[in-house]
Structures are given as structure tokens and as C-alpha cells.
Design a protein around this motif. Structure first.
Motif, PDB file in Angstrom:
ATOM      1  N   TYR A  53       0.830  -1.202   0.000  1.00 20.43           N
ATOM      2  CA  TYR A  53       0.000   0.000   0.000  1.00 20.43           C
ATOM      3  C   TYR A  53       0.864   1.251   0.000  1.00 20.43           C
ATOM      4  N   THR A  54       0.395   2.274  -0.666  1.00 24.05           N
ATOM      5  CA  THR A  54       0.932   3.619  -0.545  1.00 24.05           C
ATOM      6  C   THR A  54      -0.162   4.461   0.092  1.00 24.05           C
ATOM      7  N   GLY A  55       0.006   4.764   1.367  1.00 24.67           N
ATOM      8  CA  GLY A  55      -1.080   5.366   2.123  1.00 24.67           C
ATOM      9  C   GLY A  55      -2.199   4.349   2.269  1.00 24.67           C
ATOM     10  N   SER A  56      -3.417   4.677   1.851  1.00 20.05           N
ATOM     11  CA  SER A  56      -4.539   3.740   1.912  1.00 20.05           C
ATOM     12  C   SER A  56      -4.816   3.087   0.560  1.00 20.05           C
ATOM     13  N   HIS A  57      -3.949   3.350  -0.432  1.00 19.93           N
ATOM     14  CA  HIS A  57      -4.161   2.846  -1.789  1.00 19.93           C
ATOM     15  C   HIS A  57      -3.291   1.618  -2.040  1.00 19.93           C
ATOM     16  N   LYS A  58      -3.931   0.510  -2.418  1.00 19.98           N
ATOM     17  CA  LYS A  58      -3.191  -0.709  -2.710  1.00 19.98           C
ATOM     18  C   LYS A  58      -2.498  -0.573  -4.064  1.00 19.98           C
ATOM     19  N   THR A  59      -1.186  -0.769  -4.081  1.00 20.75           N
ATOM     20  CA  THR A  59      -0.421  -0.638  -5.320  1.00 20.75           C
ATOM     21  C   THR A  59      -0.031  -1.988  -5.916  1.00 20.75           C
ATOM     22  N   SER A  60      -0.094  -3.044  -5.102  1.00 17.76           N
ATOM     23  CA  SER A  60       0.231  -4.374  -5.614  1.00 17.76           C
ATOM     24  C   SER A  60      -0.312  -5.438  -4.667  1.00 17.76           C
ATOM     25  N   ASP A  61      -0.820  -6.544  -5.253  1.00 19.49           N
ATOM     26  CA  ASP A  61      -1.236  -7.683  -4.436  1.00 19.49           C
ATOM     27  C   ASP A  61      -0.461  -8.931  -4.839  1.00 19.49           C
ATOM     28  N   ASN A  62       0.686  -8.726  -5.479  1.00 16.62           N
ATOM     29  CA  ASN A  62       1.542  -9.842  -5.883  1.00 16.62           C
ATOM     30  C   ASN A  62       2.928  -9.691  -5.262  1.00 16.62           C
ATOM     31  N   VAL A  63       2.931  -9.484  -3.959  1.00 11.64           N
ATOM     32  CA  VAL A  63       4.199  -9.368  -3.235  1.00 11.64           C
ATOM     33  C   VAL A  63       4.216 -10.418  -2.126  1.00 11.64           C
ATOM     34  N   ASP A  64       5.406 -10.699  -1.653  1.00  9.20           N
ATOM     35  CA  ASP A  64       5.557 -11.656  -0.561  1.00  9.20           C
ATOM     36  C   ASP A  64       6.713 -11.190   0.319  1.00  9.20           C
ATOM     37  N   LEU A  65       6.391 -10.769   1.512  1.00  3.06           N
ATOM     38  CA  LEU A  65       7.410 -10.380   2.485  1.00  3.06           C
ATOM     39  C   LEU A  65       7.169 -11.176   3.757  1.00  3.06           C
ATOM     40  N   THR A  66       8.087 -12.056   4.071  1.00  5.67           N
ATOM     41  CA  THR A  66       7.956 -12.950   5.214  1.00  5.67           C
ATOM     42  C   THR A  66       8.989 -12.603   6.274  1.00  5.67           C
ATOM     43  N   SER A  67       8.551 -12.577   7.517  1.00  2.63           N
ATOM     44  CA  SER A  67       9.482 -12.320   8.618  1.00  2.63           C
ATOM     45  C   SER A  67       9.343 -13.403   9.674  1.00  2.63           C
ATOM     46  N   ASP A  68      10.474 -13.865  10.155  1.00  2.00           N
ATOM     47  CA  ASP A  68      10.540 -14.798  11.271  1.00  2.00           C
ATOM     48  C   ASP A  68      11.426 -14.144  12.324  1.00  2.00           C
ATOM     49  N   ILE A  69      10.792 -13.634  13.372  1.00  2.00           N
ATOM     50  CA  ILE A  69      11.491 -12.833  14.375  1.00  2.00           C
ATOM     51  C   ILE A  69      11.372 -13.495  15.749  1.00  2.00           C
ATOM     52  N   GLY A  70      12.487 -13.605  16.429  1.00  2.00           N
ATOM     53  CA  GLY A  70      12.516 -14.136  17.785  1.00  2.00           C
ATOM     54  C   GLY A  70      13.125 -13.113  18.730  1.00  2.00           C
ATOM     55  N   ILE A  71      12.797 -13.221  20.010  1.00  2.00           N
ATOM     56  CA  ILE A  71      13.384 -12.357  21.031  1.00  2.00           C
ATOM     57  C   ILE A  71      13.752 -13.221  22.235  1.00  2.00           C
ATOM     58  N   ALA A  72      15.018 -13.189  22.628  1.00  2.00           N
ATOM     59  CA  ALA A  72      15.464 -13.834  23.855  1.00  2.00           C
ATOM     60  C   ALA A  72      15.433 -12.777  24.962  1.00  2.00           C
ATOM     61  N   ARG A  73      14.771 -13.109  26.076  1.00  2.00           N
ATOM     62  CA  ARG A  73      14.545 -12.110  27.130  1.00  2.00           C
ATOM     63  C   ARG A  73      14.916 -12.678  28.498  1.00  2.00           C
ATOM     64  N   TYR A  74      15.647 -11.887  29.267  1.00  4.42           N
ATOM     65  CA  TYR A  74      16.003 -12.269  30.640  1.00  4.42           C
ATOM     66  C   TYR A  74      15.535 -11.169  31.594  1.00  4.42           C
ATOM     67  N   VAL A  75      14.851 -11.570  32.689  1.00  6.78           N
ATOM     68  CA  VAL A  75      14.318 -10.623  33.672  1.00  6.78           C
ATOM     69  C   VAL A  75      14.725 -11.061  35.073  1.00  6.78           C
ATOM     70  N   HIS A  76      15.134 -10.092  35.901  1.00  4.43           N
ATOM     71  CA  HIS A  76      15.479 -10.363  37.302  1.00  4.43           C
ATOM     72  C   HIS A  76      14.700  -9.398  38.193  1.00  4.43           C
ATOM     73  N   TYR A  77      13.965  -9.948  39.167  1.00  8.58           N
ATOM     74  CA  TYR A  77      13.173  -9.125  40.090  1.00  8.58           C
ATOM     75  C   TYR A  77      13.972  -8.895  41.372  1.00  8.58           C
ATOM     76  N   ILE A  78      13.992  -7.629  41.822  1.00  7.95           N
ATOM     77  CA  ILE A  78      14.796  -7.283  42.980  1.00  7.95           C
ATOM     78  C   ILE A  78      14.210  -6.045  43.664  1.00  7.95           C
ATOM     79  N   ASP A  79      14.458  -5.906  44.957  1.00  4.67           N
ATOM     80  CA  ASP A  79      14.058  -4.716  45.703  1.00  4.67           C
ATOM     81  C   ASP A  79      15.273  -3.812  45.889  1.00  4.67           C
ATOM     82  N   VAL A  80      15.106  -2.535  45.549  1.00  2.00           N
ATOM     83  CA  VAL A  80      16.169  -1.543  45.705  1.00  2.00           C
ATOM     84  C   VAL A  80      15.597  -0.320  46.398  1.00  2.00           C
TER      85      VAL A  80
END
Length: 207
Positions: A53-80
Motif C-alpha cells: 500500500y501507498t497510504g490507503s491505496h493498494k499498489t500491488s497484491d503480488n508481493v511476498d514479504l515474510t518475517s521470522d522474528i525471535g526475542i530472547a529475554r532475561y528478567v530479574h526481580y529485585i528490591d532496591v
């Protein structure tokens, strides 16, 4: 050649609309865990886009964009100093693949921009299991990026997001979360064709 460059910019806008403009709120993000708790998590998202799309206007319906995204996350809870906090680090990684009419954009993979964050639990009520927290996120320009590539995992700019969220238990195993955030963007001074990329602040609310 000029048309290909414009197409690449438009596709990147579609790609980052969900993952970059704001911080997604996942179930349990603002749950109150005891001090000393450590969490290691892995997120994965597969997405496929077949229209351009360009703005709200569709310019092509013959495209393919694939994403495979991962996130590794580490969290530590502590009182300070009497305040319950949860410092954390998030490391994105993944792969982007373009096909059909945009196959010339190719593919790319690697690490994304490392994110440093810290949740401050400024309110917590054990009886109602309600919590209000504030989390600043700092995005570092550490991800894979090249101005010569049409698709990149990293953004080559610093970003800062501040998010506030309230969560409360409505019933057993049923919680209600509401959050809002805003994101400030640094400049990318290494873009194709010279110059720099600037972006205005973005605001979001999630219920």
C-alpha cells in the motif's frame, strides 16, 4: 532504480509498523513476582505480507514479504531502596525474505537491536492482585544494518520508549491489562542516497 528504492522504503514501513513503532504488551508482563525471581523467555513471531500500500491505496497484491522474528529475554526481580524493580535485557534476532514482485529486495538475517529495560512497580495491592508499573526501554543500534541492503534487521539508531501499565485480576485466571507508551527516535545518519532518517514521536494505548 529509483522506483525500487521507494518500494523498499514502503516495505520497511510495513515491516516495522507492528514491531518498532510501539512496545507490545504481552500477558504477564506486569505481573508482580517475588524478589530474587529470575525469568528466561523466548518469543517467536512469523508474519507474511502479500499486499503493498501507498497510504490507503493498494499498489500491488503480488508481493511476498515474510518475517521470522525471535526475542530472547532475561528478567530479574529485585528490591532496591524499598522499590520493587525488574531489570531486563531483550535480544531480537530473525530473518526477512522478499518474493514475487519484490524478490529483487532479497533476504537478510541476523541479530536485531539490543533492548535494555527496567520495570518500576510503583503500586501493588496483594488483595486485589492489582499492579501499576512504569518501564523505560532503551534500544541500542547493535543490530545488523547496511544502507546498501533493502531489508535490515537493525535500525541503526537509538530509540527510547516509556510505557506505563495497570493490571488487575477480574476473576480466577482472568486479568485485565491497560497500557500506554510513547517512543522517541534518534537519527539514522547512514541511509541510502545520503542524508538522514528522522521520525516524530509515536504514542500508543493498549487495553
Amino acid at each position: 532504480m529509483k522506483r525500487k528504492h521507494s518500494l523498499a522504503v514502503s516495505l520497511l514501513g510495513l515491516l516495522y509498523l507492528q514491531n518498532v513503532y510501539a512496545v507490545d504488551l504481552d500477558a504477564g508482563d506486569y505481573d508482580y513476582a517475588p524478589s530474587g525471581t529470575n525469568l528466561a523467555m523466548l518469543y517467536y513471531q512469523h508474519a507474511s505480507r502479500d499486499s503493498l500500500y501507498t497510504g490507503s491505496h493498494k499498489t500491488s497484491d503480488n508481493v511476498d514479504l515474510t518475517s521470522d522474528i525471535g526475542i530472547a529475554r532475561y528478567v530479574h526481580y529485585i528490591d532496591v531502596a524499598g522499590l520493587h524493580i525488574a531489570p531486563q535485557i531483550l535480544i531480537p534476532f530473525g530473518r526477512l525474505d522478499a518474493g514475487k514482485d519484490i524478490s529483487a529486495l532479497g533476504s537478510n538475517s541476523g541479530l536485531g537491536d539490543i533492548i535494555l529495560a527496567n520495570t518500576f512497580f510503583v503500586y501493588h495491592d496483594k488483595d486485589s492482585k492489582s499492579t501499576f508499573g512504569i518501564t523505560p526501554y532503551l534500544y541500542l543500534p547493535t543490530g545488523q544494518y547496511s544502507k546498501n541492503d533493502a531489508l535490515n534487521i537493525g535500525e541503526n539508531r537509538i530509540k527510547f520508549t516509556l510505557q506505563g501499565a495497570y493490571t488487575t485480576q477480574l476473576a480466577e485466571r482472568l486479568n485485565w491489562d491497560v497500557a500506554g507508551d510513547f517512543t522517541l527516535y534518534g537519527k539514522n545518519d547512514d541511509v541510502a542516497g545520503g542524508g538522514s532518517l528522522k521520525q516524530e514521536a509515536v504514542f500508543q494505548k493498549v487495553c
